[in-house]
Write an enzyme that holds these catalytic residues in place. Structure first.
Site, PDB file in Angstrom:
ATOM      1  N   TYR A   1      83.033  50.354   3.378  1.00 57.52           N
ATOM      2  CA  TYR A   1      82.593  49.271   4.260  1.00 57.52           C
ATOM      3  C   TYR A   1      81.656  49.719   5.384  1.00 57.52           C
ATOM      4  O   TYR A   1      81.142  48.889   6.121  1.00 57.52           O
ATOM      5  CB  TYR A   1      83.811  48.562   4.857  1.00 57.52           C
ATOM      6  CG  TYR A   1      84.720  47.999   3.794  1.00 57.52           C
ATOM      7  CD1 TYR A   1      84.343  46.889   3.056  1.00 57.52           C
ATOM      8  CD2 TYR A   1      85.938  48.599   3.510  1.00 57.52           C
ATOM      9  CE1 TYR A   1      85.162  46.376   2.065  1.00 57.52           C
ATOM     10  CE2 TYR A   1      86.769  48.093   2.525  1.00 57.52           C
ATOM     11  CZ  TYR A   1      86.377  46.983   1.801  1.00 57.52           C
ATOM     12  OH  TYR A   1      87.189  46.484   0.818  1.00 57.52           O
TER      13      TYR A   1
ATOM     14  N   HIS B   1      80.166  39.551   0.422  1.00 57.04           N
ATOM     15  CA  HIS B   1      81.022  40.746   0.352  1.00 57.04           C
ATOM     16  C   HIS B   1      80.204  41.953   0.772  1.00 57.04           C
ATOM     17  O   HIS B   1      79.063  42.114   0.345  1.00 57.04           O
ATOM     18  CB  HIS B   1      81.567  40.948  -1.065  1.00 57.04           C
ATOM     19  CG  HIS B   1      82.412  39.801  -1.502  1.00 57.04           C
ATOM     20  ND1 HIS B   1      83.693  39.627  -1.052  1.00 57.04           N
ATOM     21  CD2 HIS B   1      82.133  38.752  -2.304  1.00 57.04           C
ATOM     22  CE1 HIS B   1      84.179  38.519  -1.576  1.00 57.04           C
ATOM     23  NE2 HIS B   1      83.248  37.962  -2.332  1.00 57.04           N
TER      24      HIS B   1
END
Length: 148
Positions: free
Chosen positions: A24, A100
């Site tokens: 991430y 996402h």
């Protein structure tokens, strides 16, 4: 007044910057909010995060009732399990971008079947935190064209 853009973030996204940075990145949720604010231009931006499914549903309802122009939603793990979020998004008459940070299709099989994709206008995945900029800029262009 330009239509509002609502950016809704699901479970564990409050941990951005420290949670699995190899997936991430190191950008925090506050950093993501700043990215979105910069991309929104004259459009009011509502930026929210919750670990609770019911809260996200309530925020979708609020966006509907407020006449928001677009929802950018990163439902995180609820992407694959939440029929109620999918149903709430089906009621939203504006643009819905599913977002996402990682490319969910390059990950484990559990991440491959999005319920949200079935009702989203578009899906952005795998661009890291900069995907938020792409999503907000895309809805801004769509809204500006519709408002012209």
């Amino acid at each position: 007044m330009p239509a509002a853009i609502h950016v809704l973030n699901g479970p564990n996204l409050n941990r951005l910057g420290t949670r699995e940075p190899e997936i991430y990145g190191h950008t925090t949720l506050a950093g993501v909010k700043a990215i979105c604010e910069g991309a929104a231009g004259p459009h009011p931006l509502v930026f929210l995060q919750s670990n609770a499914e019911h809260q996200i549903i309530d925020w979708i309802h609020e966006a509907i009732d407020a006449g928001a122009g677009a929802i950018v939603i990163n439902p995180a793990g609820l992407t694959f399990t939440s029929v109620p979020i999918m149903d709430a998004l089906k009621m939203f008459p504006g643009v819905v971008i599913e977002l996402h940070i990682s490319n969910i299709h390059r990950r484990e099989a559990v991440y491959h079947q999005s319920l949200v994709s079935k009702v989203a206008t578009a899906v952005i995945a795998g661009l890291g935190p900069q995907g938020y900029r792409s999503a907000v800029e895309a809805v801004r262009r769509i809204l500006d064209t519709a408002e012209a």
